[in-house]
Design a protein around this motif. Structure first.
Motif, PDB file in Angstrom:
ATOM      1  N   PRO A 188      15.554  -1.338  23.322  1.00  0.00           N
ATOM      2  CA  PRO A 188      15.977  -1.187  24.715  1.00  0.00           C
ATOM      3  C   PRO A 188      17.456  -1.545  24.842  1.00  0.00           C
ATOM      4  CG  PRO A 188      14.042  -2.606  24.553  1.00  0.00           C
ATOM      5  CD  PRO A 188      14.521  -2.349  23.157  1.00  0.00           C
ATOM      6  N   SER A 189      18.148  -0.868  25.734  1.00  0.00           N
ATOM      7  CA  SER A 189      19.555  -1.199  25.932  1.00  0.00           C
ATOM      8  C   SER A 189      19.767  -1.583  27.381  1.00  0.00           C
ATOM      9  CB  SER A 189      20.439  -0.009  25.571  1.00  0.00           C
ATOM     10  OG  SER A 189      20.270   1.013  26.514  1.00  0.00           O
ATOM     11  N   GLY A 190      20.914  -2.112  27.654  1.00  0.00           N
ATOM     12  CA  GLY A 190      21.245  -2.518  29.009  1.00  0.00           C
ATOM     13  C   GLY A 190      22.285  -3.602  28.975  1.00  0.00           C
ATOM     14  N   LYS A 191      22.797  -3.912  30.117  1.00  0.00           N
ATOM     15  CA  LYS A 191      23.889  -4.870  30.179  1.00  0.00           C
ATOM     16  C   LYS A 191      23.408  -6.311  30.241  1.00  0.00           C
ATOM     17  CE  LYS A 191      26.957  -1.619  32.356  1.00  0.00           C
ATOM     18  NZ  LYS A 191      27.726  -1.262  33.511  1.00  0.00           N
ATOM     19  N   VAL A 192      22.283  -6.565  30.861  1.00  0.00           N
ATOM     20  CA  VAL A 192      21.833  -7.939  31.070  1.00  0.00           C
ATOM     21  C   VAL A 192      20.946  -8.382  29.907  1.00  0.00           C
ATOM     22  CG1 VAL A 192      20.612  -9.486  32.625  1.00  0.00           C
ATOM     23  CG2 VAL A 192      21.935  -7.599  33.543  1.00  0.00           C
ATOM     24  N   ILE A 193      21.391  -9.402  29.202  1.00  0.00           N
ATOM     25  CA  ILE A 193      20.596  -9.984  28.122  1.00  0.00           C
ATOM     26  C   ILE A 193      20.153 -11.361  28.616  1.00  0.00           C
ATOM     27  CG2 ILE A 193      20.615 -10.797  25.752  1.00  0.00           C
ATOM     28  CD1 ILE A 193      22.647  -8.601  25.158  1.00  0.00           C
ATOM     29  N   ASN A 225      14.126 -17.526  30.510  1.00  0.00           N
ATOM     30  CA  ASN A 225      14.220 -16.835  31.789  1.00  0.00           C
ATOM     31  C   ASN A 225      12.915 -16.084  32.073  1.00  0.00           C
ATOM     32  OD1 ASN A 225      14.855 -15.050  33.927  1.00  0.00           O
ATOM     33  ND2 ASN A 225      17.021 -15.092  33.339  1.00  0.00           N
ATOM     34  N   PRO A 226      12.264 -16.337  33.220  1.00  0.00           N
ATOM     35  CA  PRO A 226      11.003 -15.651  33.528  1.00  0.00           C
ATOM     36  C   PRO A 226      11.167 -14.134  33.674  1.00  0.00           C
ATOM     37  CG  PRO A 226      11.655 -17.106  35.340  1.00  0.00           C
ATOM     38  CD  PRO A 226      12.631 -17.309  34.239  1.00  0.00           C
ATOM     39  N   LEU A 227      12.364 -13.670  33.996  1.00  0.00           N
ATOM     40  CA  LEU A 227      12.592 -12.231  34.095  1.00  0.00           C
ATOM     41  C   LEU A 227      12.447 -11.541  32.736  1.00  0.00           C
ATOM     42  CD1 LEU A 227      15.631 -12.106  36.549  1.00  0.00           C
ATOM     43  CD2 LEU A 227      13.236 -11.568  37.032  1.00  0.00           C
TER      44      LEU A 227
END
Length: 186
Positions: A72-77, A82-84
């Motif tokens: 998976p890609s994305g900006k937020v690591i 973290n529960p998210l």
């Protein structure tokens, strides 16, 4: 000595050091690197029909079931606490479950530290092969052969465990698909 004289002396020294570090040292080293390792020096770009389609070093996203999918890609690591993160992993696991993979490999669920990892584990690649075989109408043996051809291991010094470069695999998959369509027409 006056202030303008000090400034002029400092400016001459700055220019001399810049010429030494940039022109005399760096530019010849860059030129030598370009000659000795031209593929790496030019970004390890992959081309199809003369058109650049990506880099061997940067992961691209594939969302079609006709292609091997990477991490998976994305900006937020998110951090492990973290529960998210748990929520996102559960959503990703459900999406893989819906596509027929009950226990997806960890690298199909979690982002890499950089967010642009071009590789997935052999386990993650092999979990996707049955779906690829159905979607593409090719045999599992052909797909396993592609996995072996695109596998990178300790000898390549890029990984602790054997991995598959997703873009390389998908380009080879397109070639295999084109060759099998051509042979069917003959």
């Amino acid at each position: 000595m006056s202030i303008p004289a000090h400034l002029w002396r400092a400016a001459r020294l700055t220019i001399a050091l810049w010429l030494l570090t940039v022109v005399v040292i760096s530019l010849p080293m860059l030129g030598l690197a370009g000659i000795l390792t031209s593929d790496s020096a030019n970004g390890s770009l992959l081309k199809r029909n003369g058109v650049v389609v990506g880099s061997r070093l940067i992961g691209q996203q594939f969302s079609s079931r006709r292609y091997l999918n990477g991490r998976p890609s994305g900006k937020v690591i998110l951090s492990a606490g973290n529960p998210l993160l748990a929520e996102r992993v559960a959503q990703t696991a459900q999406a893989w479950h819906d596509s027929g993979i009950d226990q997806p490999a960890a690298d199909l669920l979690l982002k890499s530290g950089s967010g642009v990892d071009p590789h997935i584990s052999l386990e993650a690649a092999r979990q996707q092969l049955p779906s690829l075989a159905r979607e593409r109408g090719v045999s599992m043996a052909q797909l396993e052969g592609l996995v072996r051809q695109n596998q990178e291991d300790l000898r390549s010094l890029r990984s602790i465990q054997p991995v598959v470069n997703v873009l390389d695999f998908n380009l080879a998959l397109d070639k295999l698909d084109a060759a099998s369509k051509k042979s069917r027409k003959s």
